[in-house]
Design a protein around this motif. Structure first.
Motif, short mmCIF file in Angstrom:
data_model
loop_
_atom_site.label_atom_id
_atom_site.label_comp_id
_atom_site.label_asym_id
_atom_site.label_seq_id
_atom_site.Cartn_x
_atom_site.Cartn_y
_atom_site.Cartn_z
N LYS A 119 0.82 -1.22 0.00
CA LYS A 119 0.00 0.00 0.00
C LYS A 119 0.85 1.27 0.00
O LYS A 119 0.41 2.30 -0.47
CB LYS A 119 -0.94 0.01 1.21
CG LYS A 119 -1.84 -1.19 1.29
CD LYS A 119 -2.76 -1.30 0.09
CE LYS A 119 -3.70 -2.48 0.26
NZ LYS A 119 -4.11 -3.08 -0.98
N THR A 120 2.03 1.20 0.60
CA THR A 120 2.91 2.36 0.61
C THR A 120 4.22 1.98 -0.07
O THR A 120 4.62 0.82 -0.09
CB THR A 120 3.20 2.85 2.05
OG1 THR A 120 3.88 1.82 2.76
CG2 THR A 120 1.93 3.23 2.77
N LYS A 121 4.87 2.94 -0.64
CA LYS A 121 6.13 2.72 -1.32
C LYS A 121 7.24 3.25 -0.42
O LYS A 121 6.98 4.03 0.46
CB LYS A 121 6.13 3.42 -2.67
CG LYS A 121 4.92 3.12 -3.56
CD LYS A 121 4.70 1.64 -3.78
CE LYS A 121 3.51 1.33 -4.65
NZ LYS A 121 2.28 1.06 -4.00
N PRO A 122 8.47 2.86 -0.56
CA PRO A 122 9.02 2.09 -1.67
C PRO A 122 8.77 0.60 -1.50
O PRO A 122 8.46 0.13 -0.41
CB PRO A 122 10.51 2.39 -1.60
CG PRO A 122 10.78 2.64 -0.16
CD PRO A 122 9.51 3.30 0.37
N PHE A 123 8.94 -0.11 -2.59
CA PHE A 123 8.89 -1.56 -2.56
C PHE A 123 10.18 -2.08 -1.93
O PHE A 123 11.19 -1.38 -1.87
CB PHE A 123 8.78 -2.14 -3.98
CG PHE A 123 7.46 -1.88 -4.63
CD1 PHE A 123 6.31 -2.48 -4.17
CD2 PHE A 123 7.37 -1.04 -5.73
CE1 PHE A 123 5.09 -2.26 -4.77
CE2 PHE A 123 6.16 -0.80 -6.35
CZ PHE A 123 5.01 -1.41 -5.87
N PRO A 124 10.19 -3.33 -1.49
CA PRO A 124 11.43 -3.90 -0.93
C PRO A 124 12.45 -4.16 -2.03
O PRO A 124 12.13 -4.16 -3.22
CB PRO A 124 10.95 -5.22 -0.33
CG PRO A 124 9.76 -5.59 -1.15
CD PRO A 124 9.08 -4.29 -1.50
N ALA A 125 13.67 -4.39 -1.60
CA ALA A 125 14.69 -4.87 -2.55
C ALA A 125 14.17 -6.17 -3.14
O ALA A 125 13.47 -6.93 -2.46
CB ALA A 125 16.01 -5.09 -1.82
N SER A 126 14.48 -6.44 -4.40
CA SER A 126 13.87 -7.59 -5.06
C SER A 126 14.80 -8.20 -6.08
O SER A 126 15.57 -7.51 -6.73
CB SER A 126 12.58 -7.13 -5.76
OG SER A 126 11.99 -8.20 -6.46
N THR A 127 14.70 -9.51 -6.20
CA THR A 127 15.38 -10.26 -7.26
C THR A 127 14.33 -11.12 -7.94
O THR A 127 13.61 -11.85 -7.27
CB THR A 127 16.49 -11.15 -6.68
OG1 THR A 127 17.42 -10.34 -5.98
CG2 THR A 127 17.20 -11.92 -7.78
N LEU A 128 14.24 -11.02 -9.27
CA LEU A 128 13.34 -11.87 -10.04
C LEU A 128 14.20 -12.84 -10.83
O LEU A 128 15.11 -12.42 -11.56
CB LEU A 128 12.47 -11.04 -10.98
CG LEU A 128 11.35 -11.82 -11.67
CD1 LEU A 128 10.19 -10.88 -11.98
CD2 LEU A 128 11.79 -12.51 -12.92
#
Length: 151
Positions: A119-128
């Motif tokens: 619902k709030t940003k920022p998004f978490p660190a991510s690896t796809l």
């Protein structure tokens, strides 16, 4: 000698009460497969390590053939575990996303659904990570996470 005593005290403290493992009752029992849905280690805050959550629905781990439905379910399963620690998606620091036969269409679906969950940003660190296959037949996505809870 002082350093050795401090080290032993830290090790003893860590081994007594620092670790917790959680398997919410509303999710399938992962114990026969050699993992917990989540684990945490107490620090001045608490790190919560969440095992890969698939798009499998409920204790029966029903997998829809629809990618979007699996994404929604994986994020719901992740949220269930976060809730068991009184956390929200915004407490997640890092996620890893595995997608079978990744494509730009699947990425668009992932982006839309994570935007509905966070619902709030920022998004978490991510690896796809695109993968050819996951643990079970018809499993199309898996998402693991590390969250932080301030004590």
């Amino acid at each position: 000698m002082k350093h050795l005593i401090s080290l032993l005290l830290c090790v003893f403290t860590f081994q007594t009460k620092a670790q917790t493992f959680k398997n919410p009752d509303s999710l399938f029992n992962p114990t026969p497969y050699g993992f917990s849905h989540a684990s945490s280690v107490k620090t001045p805050g608490e790190l919560v390590y969440i095992s890969g959550q698939s798009g499998g629905l409920g204790k029966e781990h029903i997998l829809s053939p629809d990618f979007r439905e699996q994404v929604q379910t994986a994020l719901k399963n992740l949220t269930t575990i976060l809730n068991s620690y009184q956390l929200k998606p915004e407490n997640v620091m890092k996620i890893t996303v595995l997608i079978v036969d990744h494509s730009s269409e699947k990425l668009k679906i992932w982006e839309e659904e994570i935007g509905r969950t966070w619902k709030t940003k920022p998004f978490p660190a991510s690896t796809l990570i695109p993968v050819p296959r996951l643990a079970l037949d018809n499993m199309q996505i898996e998402v693991d996470a590390v969250a932080f809870k301030v004590n």
